[in-house]
Each structure stands twice: as structure tokens, then as C-alpha cells.
Design a protein around this motif. Structure first.
Motif, PDB file in Angstrom:
ATOM      1  N   GLU A 311       0.982  -1.079   0.083  1.00 53.20           N
ATOM      2  CA  GLU A 311       0.115   0.022   0.180  1.00 53.20           C
ATOM      3  C   GLU A 311       0.830   1.354  -0.104  1.00 53.20           C
ATOM      4  OE1 GLU A 311      -3.483  -0.645  -0.039  1.00 53.20           O
ATOM      5  OE2 GLU A 311      -3.698   1.449  -0.423  1.00 53.20           O
ATOM      6  N   PHE A 312       1.959   1.172   1.071  1.00 52.45           N
ATOM      7  CA  PHE A 312       2.794   2.439   0.904  1.00 52.45           C
ATOM      8  C   PHE A 312       3.455   2.500  -0.336  1.00 52.45           C
ATOM      9  CE2 PHE A 312       1.964   2.652   5.411  1.00 52.45           C
ATOM     10  CZ  PHE A 312       2.196   4.034   5.556  1.00 52.45           C
ATOM     11  N   GLN A 313       3.990   1.305  -1.000  1.00 50.71           N
ATOM     12  CA  GLN A 313       4.471   1.698  -2.115  1.00 50.71           C
ATOM     13  C   GLN A 313       3.833   2.498  -3.467  1.00 50.71           C
ATOM     14  OE1 GLN A 313       5.701  -2.511  -2.790  1.00 50.71           O
ATOM     15  NE2 GLN A 313       7.840  -2.219  -1.868  1.00 50.71           N
ATOM     16  N   LYS A 314       2.368   2.293  -2.990  1.00 47.45           N
ATOM     17  CA  LYS A 314       1.675   2.754  -4.133  1.00 47.45           C
ATOM     18  C   LYS A 314       1.672   4.421  -4.041  1.00 47.45           C
ATOM     19  CE  LYS A 314      -1.564  -0.726  -4.064  1.00 47.45           C
ATOM     20  NZ  LYS A 314      -3.065  -1.222  -3.412  1.00 47.45           N
ATOM     21  N   PHE A 315       1.954   5.176  -3.006  1.00 45.68           N
ATOM     22  CA  PHE A 315       2.005   6.645  -2.721  1.00 45.68           C
ATOM     23  C   PHE A 315       3.142   7.087  -2.523  1.00 45.68           C
ATOM     24  CE2 PHE A 315       1.006   7.264   1.736  1.00 45.68           C
ATOM     25  CZ  PHE A 315       0.546   6.000   2.047  1.00 45.68           C
ATOM     26  N   SER A 316       4.303   6.224  -2.346  1.00 44.86           N
ATOM     27  CA  SER A 316       5.538   6.651  -1.604  1.00 44.86           C
ATOM     28  C   SER A 316       6.749   6.599  -2.803  1.00 44.86           C
ATOM     29  CB  SER A 316       6.165   5.925  -0.457  1.00 44.86           C
ATOM     30  OG  SER A 316       5.215   5.791   0.505  1.00 44.86           O
ATOM     31  N   ASP A 317       7.702   7.542  -2.784  1.00 46.16           N
ATOM     32  CA  ASP A 317       8.909   7.295  -3.674  1.00 46.16           C
ATOM     33  C   ASP A 317       9.747   6.205  -3.252  1.00 46.16           C
ATOM     34  OD1 ASP A 317       7.783   9.394  -5.036  1.00 46.16           O
ATOM     35  OD2 ASP A 317       9.253  10.794  -4.411  1.00 46.16           O
ATOM     36  N   HIS A 318       9.908   6.046  -1.874  1.00 50.10           N
ATOM     37  CA  HIS A 318      11.029   5.062  -1.376  1.00 50.10           C
ATOM     38  C   HIS A 318      10.381   4.318  -0.205  1.00 50.10           C
ATOM     39  CE1 HIS A 318      14.481   2.986  -1.301  1.00 50.10           C
ATOM     40  NE2 HIS A 318      14.821   3.289  -0.129  1.00 50.10           N
ATOM     41  N   VAL A 319      10.227   3.278   0.022  1.00 51.51           N
ATOM     42  CA  VAL A 319       9.547   2.557   1.229  1.00 51.51           C
ATOM     43  C   VAL A 319      10.602   1.589   1.820  1.00 51.51           C
ATOM     44  CG1 VAL A 319       7.675   1.057   2.232  1.00 51.51           C
ATOM     45  CG2 VAL A 319       7.446   2.700   0.378  1.00 51.51           C
ATOM     46  N   GLU A 320      10.970   1.629   3.087  1.00 47.18           N
ATOM     47  CA  GLU A 320      11.784   0.556   3.750  1.00 47.18           C
ATOM     48  C   GLU A 320      11.157   0.269   4.938  1.00 47.18           C
ATOM     49  OE1 GLU A 320      15.686   1.748   4.275  1.00 47.18           O
ATOM     50  OE2 GLU A 320      16.232   2.128   1.993  1.00 47.18           O
ATOM     51  N   VAL A 321      11.689  -0.983   5.412  1.00 41.42           N
ATOM     52  CA  VAL A 321      11.005  -1.729   6.482  1.00 41.42           C
ATOM     53  C   VAL A 321      12.026  -1.627   7.524  1.00 41.42           C
ATOM     54  CG1 VAL A 321      10.123  -3.841   7.542  1.00 41.42           C
ATOM     55  CG2 VAL A 321       9.164  -3.123   5.484  1.00 41.42           C
ATOM     56  N   VAL A 322      11.776  -1.288   8.818  1.00 40.85           N
ATOM     57  CA  VAL A 322      12.602  -1.019   9.959  1.00 40.85           C
ATOM     58  C   VAL A 322      12.360  -1.760  10.872  1.00 40.85           C
ATOM     59  CG1 VAL A 322      13.688   0.736  11.484  1.00 40.85           C
ATOM     60  CG2 VAL A 322      13.401   1.259   9.028  1.00 40.85           C
ATOM     61  N   LEU A 323      13.399  -2.520  11.646  1.00 40.91           N
ATOM     62  CA  LEU A 323      13.243  -3.251  12.781  1.00 40.91           C
ATOM     63  C   LEU A 323      13.854  -2.304  13.965  1.00 40.91           C
ATOM     64  CD1 LEU A 323      13.011  -5.673  10.926  1.00 40.91           C
ATOM     65  CD2 LEU A 323      13.338  -6.912  12.969  1.00 40.91           C
ATOM     66  N   LEU A 324      13.251  -1.788  15.129  1.00 37.01           N
ATOM     67  CA  LEU A 324      13.800  -0.989  15.981  1.00 37.01           C
ATOM     68  C   LEU A 324      14.562  -1.606  16.941  1.00 37.01           C
ATOM     69  CD1 LEU A 324      11.914   0.969  14.816  1.00 37.01           C
ATOM     70  CD2 LEU A 324      11.237   1.837  17.176  1.00 37.01           C
ATOM     71  N   PRO A 325      15.573  -1.176  17.548  1.00 39.52           N
ATOM     72  CA  PRO A 325      16.406  -1.518  18.427  1.00 39.52           C
ATOM     73  C   PRO A 325      15.692  -2.551  19.718  1.00 39.52           C
ATOM     74  CG  PRO A 325      17.080   0.751  18.367  1.00 39.52           C
ATOM     75  CD  PRO A 325      15.869   0.436  17.600  1.00 39.52           C
TER      76      PRO A 325
END
Lengths: 404, 471
Positions: A311-325
């Protein structure tokens, strides 16, 4: 028409009248009861609703937009203004937002992400960068089981009318149930009401065997809490209290906006709070509710997470997934859990093509956390935000340059 | 489509509108019953509609053939065909995999690994109810207890009549067919009593869903739990299954009554029973009388000193009717033994006082003993496996090793469970004994209906299916 026919019709007409008027009266009482208890989407999912309400103003921002979408861990660990400030020093002008919301899981976040997407589409805008937090224990079967009483209500709150009506042909029983909850029950289902009133009877999670804390410590914590509230009001006199106030995102997270005395109070507060007993209780509670150590993943939640990324890829120039500390002193995964998590991450990568950055073990120790999962104010969120800004500076520089 | 959901409400409103207000002639109304019932059934799985229709059509024509058959042999042949069709359908969909897996397990005992193929078919909802209902018609015709009736559509309408289609009560053809032949018009008193039953039924279902939580903790928990919670769980399941099933049938009877159809009661305050035999006169009456009339009596009943054998066979098959698992067989066997034992003890002089019109204290002792035994039976019924059922029975009596202490809320949950079971019975008793009185006081009647329905809208788990649907 014979008299028996007309009397038959009259009795059935009476039946219809009784069951329709009766049901209307019952729903009226249910609504009054919900209102009297202040139960609505606004009170149950306040931060989500306020975030949605803030979207038009967010979209009116002229700068490039960055969104960190996640859980309460994102909410606690990411300072939007600090992030922007640090990037500004490198000549990158963006406006970022902390869309971290506690109490959700990817199933609900999926619907939330669709609403954000719709708002962006309406204004014909895109996100420059979307960071989506992956919280392993939010995708577990235990977490999904625990969410069951809220599923229908949250769905009624988060799904669009079109999505709700689309459910009817697929599953008429469920579709009408959700429509009924949304339109006739003010989004409050019987299940969530039962859960709310029955919480006291739920099986409590196991508790630590470590000795109870002394009363002085408890009292001091209470005192500091009160003092911190007072300090906040003093140091941010114009602050508008709101669960999601985007103008103020990061309020209270920037050290140079606070007095040295306040910062000392924070340090003392977390030192007092991080007792082995409290932390063990926190871990036990998260183990019971979310299977935080063993990580048995739930398929529906994994699928939902993948949908969020798409979904985010549809309206974002760049998407990344992050795992927090991760608070590695308390949360240690056995090899089987690591393998399970790795398999899920590989699948997300495979099905979305997204880059995943795992910051679970990047040198954050227990002193950076307020409990077993959340980064602490100043001690945790500030260094992590600085770390993130550093990590994403080249990414954003490239994106901004490409946009120009 | 579950009774306590918005979709059923909408369905029922539309049905009443067409059935009672827009359609005025008999035949279109019967057709409407068939169409509406098949839609109702199809919401679970429309692929099984032909199976239901086939069962009805086959038995309709078989009954006609029995009626026409010139010889007893011919009649017997036709009824055997009906039994074969109905039990064949039931066997194929419900028991085939169970038999195959049991054979494989049995062979395993001798070291033979048999990789038998299983069908893995979905169980059509309500199959045990409608096959028994359909079968009773051909048997009644065969026995000469009723004439084969003309009117295929009426017969299919009777068999598929939506209020009782998926979880009973199991109606006899002689109870429902005459009503389908001449559609009844409800009186206002019927409507009010129907509404009362529907409300009582939804309330029962609502509390049954709440009891499911402590029951699941006791039966499904992997961690060991305390003695108090184990007993609470068993008690909760006793309340859950009663509230769930009696609630469903109350709603079924009430809905039918609002349309003018009279369906006999299926429960009569079952936990007030003072003997195992008495329990089965009060619990799932339509099944126990079906088993008595079509199985027990067919086996010879009390004659030829075969009473004990016949009781055991009847109860074993009655247990198996509930599900294809050894736990249900064990439950049926347990009740068979209880009934057999109570008959046998009746002959022992020392127990004579328990068979005489007794004092209040003797009645209390009999009630307590019966309730305790019925609870033990529910452990076998609800257990996920025979071994876990037996281990739970051991835990309940302190024979299963050390158990942890109770959680802080355990006493409250136990008290609430007991209170809810008492409330269920009070409600049942009130509906049976005090309905006329209540219905004669309009303000109180409508107030209770309104409050009851509102309460059920407010709390509960309306999306939970009924336990007996799976049977």
C-alpha cells in the motif's frame, strides 16, 4: 379478500411492527449506553482518528514528506522534529511525521494505511520516504488471539464504507455484522463491550518472583511523574494537548528545549523505573500476550504486513521496513525464533521487493529503554533518531535530488 | 446464518413480509418456505443444498412406495433403502474418516502401519438432524403409524423448515407435515410467547458464550490449572452446552411460533433431573425420544431380558450421533452405564428408598448425584481426546498429581458460573411455568423483552457459532 385472509395479514403485519420497532428501541438503548460510557471510535482509537483528521493539514505541507509508520515503539523512539532538524543541517529539507500508534497490529494497520493512501491520492501527493516498522511480536498468533474481541469494532472504525459494503457479497453474515456495528452501534461491538467489562476476570499474566519494590521508590516515581508534567506545562506553554498533534510532533523529545533540571528528573525517573522486577513483569506480560520470545507468527498478520508495504509503495517514492532496537538484556530469541523471523522477513522482501533494515542489535543497551521494548525519552529516542537521520541522510539526499 | 446476527434479522423481517403480508395463498407460501429455507441453509455452504433436497425427495418417494407396496417384504425393502440412503449419507460425510483413522490406529497396535486414504470432506451443517427427521417419516409410514402424504413441496418444506433445520428439534413428520399442509396463522398469544422464547433463547446463547471462556481455560489450556479452575471449567461447560443448545432450540421454537407453527419443547430444566433416566427425559428430548422410538424399540426395547444390551447400544449410537470421535462414544457409553446401573439398582432392596416417592432430602441427594454424574459425562464430551478427558477426570478428584494454586479471580469466576447456570434454569423454569402470568401483564412483558434483547445486543459474542451445528 376473505376475513381470515385479512386477519392473517393483520397479525403478520403486527409481527413485523413489533420486531422492527422493538429492534429500533433496543438499538436506541445500546447507543445511549455507548454514549453514556463515552465509547466511540474517537475514544477507543483516539490517536488513529486524530492522525486521520490531521492528514489534510499534513498534506498541505509544502516540504517533502517523510512518514514513520509503526507501533508504540515508533511513537516512543522516533522524534520527528529532531529528525528533520538533523537533516536540515545536511541541507535536506523534509517534514517528517511519527505515525506510531500503540494497541494495533498489522491487520488493523493495513486498513489505516489504506486511509492514509486515499488521503494522499485525493491531494495528489506522495511521500518522499515511508519507513514501516516491523515489530516481530505484533505478528504472532498470541497477539492475534488477544485482538479478537476488538476485530469487528476496529474494522468498523478503520474500513471505508466501500470496503465494508464489499464484504457483504463475500461473506454476508460478517459484512452485515460490520455494517451494523458501524452504522447502528457507533462502532462499538458486543464483543468489545464484553471484553471491556470483563477485563477484571481475565487470567492475569504470570508475575515476577522477585521481591516487591519498597514504597519509597514508588512514591518517588509518583512525585517525579507529577513534577515532569508540571515542567512540561512550564516549558511548552503553547502546547495544545492532543494524542496526535502534528505541529508538536517531537514536543518534549528535544533536549535543548528542556531545562537541565527536567533532564535530570528524566534520568532519575528511568533509573527508578528500570528495576529487575518491573522489567521481568513487563517481559512476562508481553510473553503472555504476544509470544515476544518464541515468535510463532500468524499468517493473517504476515499477509497484512505485506499488504501495508504494498500500500505504501503505491504512494511513496521510497519505502523501507525498519526493525527498531531491541532490549537485548531482556528479550533474547532462541535460534528457532530467529529462524521463524528470518523466514517472515525473507518473505516480505520477496513479495514486496522492499529493503529491510534490522536495527535490533545496533548497540542500544538496557539503559536506552524505559521497559523491555520501548526506547526511553532522551536516553533512547534521541540517539536512535540521530542514528536514523544519519542512516537515511544519503537515501533522502538521493530522493530529494531525484525529485528536483 | 445464525439467529442472533443482523443478517438473520433482516432475513426474518423479509420472510415475514413476504410470507405473511404479501403472499396470501397457501401454495406460494409453501414455496416461499422452501426457497427461504434453502437460502438460509445455503449461507453455510450452498454446495450441500442438493444433498438436503435429495434426502427429502428420496424419502418422499420411498414413503409413497411403502404405501403402495403390496407385501410386507416389499415394504421392508423400501424402508431398508431409506435407512441405507440416510445412514449412508451420514456415514459418508460424518463417519468415513473416523472409521478409516480408527482402523489405522487399531492396526498400529499390531505394528501394522496402514496409510489409509481419508476423504477429508466438510461436514454439512445440520446433517444429523435432517437425516433423522427424514428417516422418521419413512419408518412411521412403514410401521403404519401414518399414511404417506401427497405433496412433495410440502414435504421438502417440512424437512428444510429454516427455524429447526440446522440444529433441531428433530421433528416427526406427523408433527410438522399437517401444519405444512394447512399453514397455521399465529394468534397474538402465539406471537408473544414466541417472542418470549426467542428472547430467552438469545439470553441463553449470550451467557453460554461467556461461559465458553472458563470452559476453554479448563479444557484447552496447555498449562496445568488449579483444582478450582478445573471444576469451574467443567461447570462452565455444563452451562455453556445447555445455554447454547437450549438457547438455539428456544429461538427455533419461538420463531416458528411467531409464524404459527407449533414445535414441541426440546429441554425441560435438565439439570433439575434426579436420575440419569430423568436427565434424558429433559435433555434434547427430540433426540432421546427419536432414539427410543426408532432404535431402542426396534432393538426389542425392554423385552426378552435384553434391556441392558439395548440401552447400551442405543446410548452408544446416541453418543456417536453427536460426533465422529471416541470421546462421544465414551460419553454415550458412560450414560448407557448410568441408565443401566440405575435400572439395576432399582432392584436392590437397599436402594428401594430412592425409587419411592421420596422426602425432600432424598430428592436433593438424587439430584446432586445425578448432576455430578452428568458433569463427569460432559468432561468426556468436551475433551479434545479420550486421554485428556480421563486425565481431567483424575485432576478433578485429586488423582492426577499436584496442581498449581488458583488464580486470584478463580473464586469469583466459580461463583459467577454457578450463578449463570442457576439463572439459565430460573429462566427456563419461568418460561415453562410463568409465561402465561407474565404475558398477562403487558408492561412487564414488553419491558422484559426489551431489556433482554438489548442486553444481548450489548454484550456477548454474537459471531460464535452454536455447538450443535457441528453435529
Amino acid at each position: 379478500m376473505s376475513s381470515s385472509t385479512s386477519s392473517s395479514r393483520a397479525i403478520f403485519a403486527r409481527v413485523l411492527l413489533v420486531i422492527t420497532l422493538g429492534m429500533a428501541a433496543c438499538y436506541g438503548i445500546v447507543r445511549i449506553f455507548a454514549d453514556l460510557n463515552d465509547a466511540s471510535a474517537e475514544t477507543i482509537l483516539g490517536r488513529v482518528m486524530e492522525a486521520r483528521a490531521a492528514l489534510p493539514r499534513i498534506l498541505a505541507e509544502e516540504r517533502d514528506l517523510v512518514m514513520f509508520f509503526g507501533s508504540s515503539m515508533t511513537r516512543a523512539g522516533f522524534s520527528a522534529r529532531l529528525f528533520d532538524r538533523q537533516l536540515e543541517q545536511s541541507g535536506i529539507e523534509v517534514k517528517s511525521f511519527n505515525f506510531g500508534v500503540g494497541g494495533l497490529n498489522p491487520y488493523f494497520q493495513d486498513f489505516f494505511s489504506r486511509r492514509i493512501h486515499e488521503a494522499f491520492d485525493e491531494r495528489d501527493r506522495r511521500l518522499k520516504l515511508a519507513l514501516i516498522e516491523f515489530v516481530p511480536f505484533q505478528l504472532t498468533s498470541a497477539r492475534w488471539r488477544g485482538a479478537q474481541p476488538a476485530v469487528d469494532s476496529f474494522l468498523a472504525m478503520l474500513a471505508s464504507p466501500r470496503e465494508m459494503f464489499a464484504m457483504v457479497p463475500e461473506d454476508p453474515t460478517r459484512g452485515l455484522q460490520i455494517l451494523n456495528i458501524h452504522y447502528l452501534r457507533n462502532d462499538v461491538s458486543a464483543e468489545i463491550t464484553t471484553w471491556y467489562f470483563g477485563q477484571g476476570l481475565e487470567t492475569p499474566p504470570p508475575t515476577s518472583d522477585l521481591p516487591e519494590e519498597d514504597e519509597d521508590r514508588q512514591q518517588r516515581l509518583q512525585e517525579i511523574g507529577d513534577q515532569l508534567n508540571e515542567k512540561f506545562e512550564e516549558e511548552y506553554p503553547d502546547y495544545v494537548p492532543s494524542n496526535f498533534n502534528y505541529d508538536w510532533q517531537g514536543a518534549g523529545t528535544i533536549p535543548d528545549e528542556r531545562s537541565p533540571e527536567t533532564l535530570e528528573l528524566f534520568t532519575e525517573f528511568y533509573e527508578l523505573q528500570r528495576t529487575p522486577r518491573r522489567l521481568e513483569n513487563d517481559k512476562l506480560q508481553r510473553t503472555a500476550c504476544c509470544d515476544i520470545v518464541e515468535l510463532h507468527f500468524e499468517e493473517i498478520l504476515v499477509e497484512s504486513f505485506i499488504r501495508i508495504v504494498l500500500e505504501f509503495q503505491k504512494f511513496s517514492d521510497h519505502v523501507e521496513v525498519v526493525l527498531l532496537p531491541r532490549n537485548t538484556e531482556w528479550i533474547q530469541y532462541p535460534p528457532e525464533a530467529v529462524a521463524r523471523m528470518q523466514a517472515v522477513l525473507d518473505r516480505i522482501r520477496r513479495e514486496t521487493g522492499v529493503e529491510i533494515r534490522d536495527y535490533q542489535d545496533v548497540g542500544f543497551g538496557p539503559e536506552h529503554f524505559s521497559d523491555t521494548t520501548h526506547l526511553s525519552r532522551y536516553g533512547g529516542d534521541v540517539p536512535f533518531t540521530a542514528f536514523l537521520a544519519e542512516e537515511y541522510e544519503p537515501v533522502l539526499a538521493g530522493l530529494v535530488a531525484a525529485g528536483d | 446464518m445464525i439467529f442472533n446476527t443482523p443478517i438473520f434479522y433482516l432475513f426474518f423481517v423479509l420472510f415475514v413480509l413476504f410470507y405473511g403480508v404479501l403472499l396470501l395463498r397457501q401454495r406460494p407460501r409453501v414455496y416461499l418456505i422452501v426457497v427461504a429455507s434453502l437460502i438460509f441453509y445455503g449461507t453455510w455452504n450452498y454446495r450441500f443444498i442438493p444433498l438436503l433436497v435429495f434426502s427429502g425427495v428420496a424419502d418422499y418417494f420411498i414413503a409413497q412406495a411403502i404405501g403402495r407396496a403390496a407385501s410386507q417384504r416389499g415394504r421392508k425393502g423400501w424402508v431398508t433403502l431409506s435407512v441405507a440412503i440416510n445412514l449412508g449419507i451420514l456415514g459418508l460425510f460424518k463417519y468415513a474418516d473416523f472409521v478409516l483413522l480408527s482402523v489405522a490406529d487399531f492396526l498400529q497396535l499390531f505394528g501394522v502401519t496402514a496409510d489409509l486414504p481419508t476423504l477429508g470432506w466438510v461436514l454439512p451443517v445440520g446433517i444429523s438432524f435432517y437425516t433423522f427427521q427424514s428417516l422418521s417419516y419413512t419408518i412411521d409410514v412403514y410401521r403404519g403409524e401414518m399414511e404417506p402424504r401427497k405433496g412433495l413441496v410440502e414435504f421438502v418444506a417440512a424437512l428444510s423448515f429454516f427455524p429447526q433445520l440446522v440444529a433441531g428439534p428433530i421433528l416427526r413428520a406427523k408433527q410438522i407435515l399437517p401444519q405444512m399442509h394447512e399453514l397455521p396463522v399465529p394468534t397474538w398469544k402465539d406471537v408473544k410467547h414466541g417472542l418470549l422464547l426467542v428472547t430467552a433463547g438469545i439470553l441463553k446463547k449470550t451467557v453460554a458464550d461467556l461461559l465458553a471462556i472458563p470452559a476453554a481455560r479448563a479444557f484447552d489450556s496447555v498449562e496445568p490449572i488449579s483444582l478450582m479452575e478445573t471444576w469451574t471449567g467443567v461447570l462452565a461447560f455444563a452451562g455453556q452446552i445447555y445455554g447454547d443448545f437450549a438457547g438455539y432450540t428456544d429461538m427455533a421454537i419461538g420463531l416458528a411460533l411467531m409464524l404459527g407453527f407449533k414445535i414441541p419443547p426440546n429441554f425441560r430444566v435438565p439439570y433439575f433431573a434426579v436420575s440419569p433416566v430423568d436427565f434424558w427425559r429433559r435433555w434434547h428430548i427430540s433426540l432421546s425420544t427419536w432414539l427410543r422410538d426408532y432404535l431402542y424399540i426396534s432393538l426389542g426395547g425392554n423385552r426378552n431380558n435384553r434391556r441392558f444390551r439395548n440401552v447400551m447400544i442405543t446410548m452408544l449410537l446416541g453418543g456417536l450421533w453427536h460426533g465422529a470421535a471416541w470421546t462421544f462414544v465414551a460419553w454415550g457409553a458412560f450414560h448407557g452405564m448410568l441408565i443401566t446401573a440405575s435400572h439395576a439398582l432399582g432392584r436392590v432392596k437397599a436402594f428401594a428408598m430412592f425409587h419411592q416417592p421420596a422426602s425432600r432430602w432424598v430428592t436433593v441427594v438424587k439430584w446432586a448425584a445425578t448432576f455430578y454424574l452428568v458433569m463427569l459425562g460432559w468432561v468426556l464430551f468436551r475433551a479434545t481426546s479420550l486421554s485428556s478427558g480421563l486425565s481431567m477426570l483424575a485432576d478433578m478428584h485429586g488423582l492426577g498429581g499436584a496442581l498449581p494454586g488458583p488464580i486470584a479471580t478463580a473464586p469469583t469466576i466459580l461463583l459467577l458460573t454457578v450463578a449463570i447456570i442457576a439463572l439459565l434454569h430460573w429462566m427456563d423454569y419461568g418460561v415453562i411455568r410463568g409465561a402465561d402470568k407474565l404475558e398477562s401483564k403487558p408492561w412487564l412483558f414488553w419491558l422484559l423483552i426489551l431489556l433482554g434483547q438489548t442486553l444481548c445486543l450489548m454484550v456477548g459474542e454474537p459471531s460464535n457459532e452454536f455447538i450443535y451445528f457441528q453435529f
